[in-house]
Scaffold this motif. Structure first.
Motif, mmCIF file in Angstrom:
data_model
loop_
_atom_site.group_PDB
_atom_site.id
_atom_site.type_symbol
_atom_site.label_atom_id
_atom_site.label_comp_id
_atom_site.label_asym_id
_atom_site.label_seq_id
_atom_site.Cartn_x
_atom_site.Cartn_y
_atom_site.Cartn_z
ATOM 1 N N TYR A 217 -0.034 18.861 5.976
ATOM 2 C CA TYR A 217 -0.678 20.312 6.327
ATOM 3 C C TYR A 217 -1.931 21.113 6.026
ATOM 4 C CZ TYR A 217 3.987 21.035 7.737
ATOM 5 O OH TYR A 217 5.195 20.530 8.796
ATOM 6 N N SER A 218 -2.023 19.797 4.254
ATOM 7 C CA SER A 218 -3.721 20.142 4.184
ATOM 8 C C SER A 218 -5.356 19.463 4.418
ATOM 9 C CB SER A 218 -3.864 19.729 2.722
ATOM 10 O OG SER A 218 -4.113 18.463 2.374
ATOM 11 N N GLY A 219 -4.433 18.992 5.357
ATOM 12 C CA GLY A 219 -5.570 18.922 6.591
ATOM 13 C C GLY A 219 -6.632 17.402 6.482
ATOM 14 N N ILE A 220 -5.373 16.389 5.709
ATOM 15 C CA ILE A 220 -6.081 15.369 5.437
ATOM 16 C C ILE A 220 -5.343 14.084 6.569
ATOM 17 C CG2 ILE A 220 -5.154 12.937 3.972
ATOM 18 C CD1 ILE A 220 -5.220 14.912 1.746
ATOM 19 N N ALA A 221 -6.095 13.119 6.730
ATOM 20 C CA ALA A 221 -4.992 12.745 8.597
ATOM 21 C C ALA A 221 -4.280 11.561 7.135
ATOM 22 C CB ALA A 221 -6.426 11.765 9.394
ATOM 23 N N VAL A 222 -3.142 11.746 7.351
ATOM 24 C CA VAL A 222 -2.769 10.728 6.314
ATOM 25 C C VAL A 222 -2.299 9.347 7.397
ATOM 26 C CG1 VAL A 222 -0.248 10.046 5.823
ATOM 27 C CG2 VAL A 222 -1.299 12.656 5.091
ATOM 28 N N MET A 223 -1.499 9.567 8.398
ATOM 29 C CA MET A 223 -1.202 8.273 9.324
ATOM 30 C C MET A 223 -2.438 7.240 9.702
ATOM 31 S SD MET A 223 1.928 8.099 9.192
ATOM 32 C CE MET A 223 3.104 9.752 9.044
ATOM 33 N N ARG A 224 -3.634 8.229 10.527
ATOM 34 C CA ARG A 224 -4.856 7.440 9.764
ATOM 35 C C ARG A 224 -5.316 6.775 9.117
ATOM 36 N NH1 ARG A 224 -9.866 10.878 12.671
ATOM 37 N NH2 ARG A 224 -9.271 11.961 10.680
ATOM 38 N N THR A 225 -5.447 8.057 7.777
ATOM 39 C CA THR A 225 -5.829 6.452 6.402
ATOM 40 C C THR A 225 -5.264 5.281 6.582
ATOM 41 O OG1 THR A 225 -6.274 8.758 5.533
ATOM 42 C CG2 THR A 225 -6.099 7.162 3.817
ATOM 43 N N LYS A 226 -3.810 5.519 6.329
ATOM 44 C CA LYS A 226 -2.749 4.443 6.261
ATOM 45 C C LYS A 226 -3.350 3.632 7.657
ATOM 46 C CE LYS A 226 1.307 6.887 3.822
ATOM 47 N NZ LYS A 226 2.534 6.846 4.421
ATOM 48 N N PHE A 227 -3.575 3.953 8.172
ATOM 49 C CA PHE A 227 -3.929 2.362 9.705
ATOM 50 C C PHE A 227 -5.008 1.700 8.443
ATOM 51 C CE2 PHE A 227 -5.979 1.004 12.591
ATOM 52 C CZ PHE A 227 -5.501 0.253 13.595
ATOM 53 N N TRP A 228 -6.018 2.172 8.542
ATOM 54 C CA TRP A 228 -7.552 1.514 8.526
ATOM 55 C C TRP A 228 -7.029 1.568 6.960
ATOM 56 C CZ3 TRP A 228 -9.849 -0.036 11.673
ATOM 57 C CH2 TRP A 228 -10.687 1.220 12.755
ATOM 58 N N LEU A 229 -6.165 1.410 5.438
ATOM 59 C CA LEU A 229 -6.062 0.881 4.879
ATOM 60 C C LEU A 229 -4.931 -0.890 4.982
ATOM 61 C CD1 LEU A 229 -4.793 3.848 2.328
ATOM 62 C CD2 LEU A 229 -6.810 2.245 2.138
ATOM 63 N N PHE A 230 -3.712 -0.748 6.377
ATOM 64 C CA PHE A 230 -3.853 -2.028 6.640
ATOM 65 C C PHE A 230 -5.009 -2.730 7.161
ATOM 66 C CE2 PHE A 230 0.859 0.673 5.840
ATOM 67 C CZ PHE A 230 0.898 -0.307 4.951
ATOM 68 N N VAL A 231 -5.776 -2.268 7.596
ATOM 69 C CA VAL A 231 -6.977 -3.401 8.542
ATOM 70 C C VAL A 231 -7.284 -3.745 7.139
ATOM 71 C CG1 VAL A 231 -8.697 -2.839 9.968
ATOM 72 C CG2 VAL A 231 -6.644 -2.020 10.154
#
Length: 344
Positions: A217-231
């Motif tokens: 809700y505060s504007g952080i791209a949660v899912m995109r961030t987690k995806f790139w961490l796994f990559v």
């Protein structure tokens, strides 16, 4: 007549006190590392030898490599248990390519890193796109990637790599016993450290670990961030696979089997909360050194392999319980009246 209530200025953040620093989990891990080195040097033959620490560093390099991105993943409240299988599959693909006539080291390196990115992306897609829990997903890919490693290479061992490759990978920095590959680990540690502790992205990772919904809700791209961490974790695990192959001069499907336990143990022992939102890289690096030194010292003391596994498991439990106990103790101390804190 209404009386206006004076507006209080927000209190300035308190500076760390000596008591607070001594209660830091990172510092406790560093103290434990020093104690293990001192006690080991005094009681176990060979621990004080520089060659001992060279072997400790070589053993710790793949763990330290993978622990760097794993720290960021766990801070966000996720986990990746497939990292050891990613190492094994990378070794198998490298071995098969070499056996098939691909003899260019840059090509093998690039293919390995791309493979790691794909394997990490698979984990990331299942977690972020399909919304599956990372624990369940990576337990599944742990088995899947290890099975694929056996499909690619079977029970064979590819061990006819050029001697120059295998010796250069573990060659020491001139005038020292420290392998030059430590420089690669140090550079990555600095990059991940700056990312986590000195950028808005790092602050976002802590926010995600504390409350992913509020972060979104505060504007952080949660899912995109987690995806790139796994990559990123997949890529670094593949790099660890390259190091593993040339360090042992052998590509096998069972390479690094069980390594994920050591990585998770180092991350949690380093003070990273399994629930996310807490921890840092300094404690994790110290924990990698502590586990490596302790394990090798116990091996020199002729401690059985089963006992070493028990020690690792015990430290893993302590790493979960210990930081919480320290935080509870410090919280109770802060809640006590000032006059009681000075009493014995």
């Amino acid at each position: 007549m209404a009386v206006e209530t004076p507006v209080r200025e927000p209190a300035a953040p308190a500076r760390p006190t000596a008591r607070g620093l001594l209660g830091s989990w990172d510092l406790l891990v560093l103290v434990a590392l020093v104690l293990v080195i001192v006690v080991g040097t005094l009681t176990v033959d060979g621990v004080g030898n520089p060659r001992f620490y060279r072997f400790v560093i070589l053993e710790a390099i793949p763990i330290a490599l993978i622990a760097l991105p794993m720290t960021l993943i766990v801070i966000t409240g996720e986990i990746d248990l497939s990292v050891a299988s990613t190492v094994g599959l990378t070794c198998s693909v490298m071995g098969q390519l070499w056996h098939s006539g691909v003899t260019s080291f840059p090509v093998l390196l690039v293919v390995s890193l791309l493979l790691g990115a794909v394997l990490g992306a698979v984990n990331g897609i299942f977690v972020t796109v399909f919304g599956l829990p990372s624990l369940a997903v990576t337990i599944g890919t742990l088995a899947l990637y290890r099975g694929l490693a056996y499909v690619v290479l079977g029970d064979r061992a590819i061990a006819d790599y050029p001697i120059a490759w295998t010796t250069n990978m573990i060659a020491p920095i001139p005038g020292t016993v420290i392998p030059w590959f430590v420089i690669v680990v140090a550079v990555l540690a600095v990059l991940f450290g700056v990312l986590l502790h000195a950028t808005p992205i790092g602050r976002g990772l802590y926010a995600i670990g504390n409350n992913a919904e509020a972060s979104a809700y505060s504007g952080i791209a949660v899912m995109r961030t987690k995806f790139w961490l796994f990559v990123a974790t997949g890529v670094v695990a593949a790099l660890a696979g390259v190091f593993w192959t040339f360090r042992f001069a052998s590509a096998r499907a069972d390479n690094a089997n069980g390594l994920e336990l050591s990585v998770v143990a180092a991350v949690l022992l380093g003070g990273v909360s399994i629930f996310g939102g807490r921890g840092g890289l300094l404690g994790v690096v110290a924990a990698v050194a502590l586990l490596g030194t302790l394990r090798n010292a116990l091996q020199l003391a002729d401690v059985p392999a089963n006992a070493l596994t028990i020690v690792t498991g015990t430290l893993l439990i302590a790493s979960v319980v210990g930081p919480n106990v320290v935080r509870m103790a410090r919280g109770r101390l802060r809640r006590r009246p000032p006059e009681e804190r000075t009493q014995p």
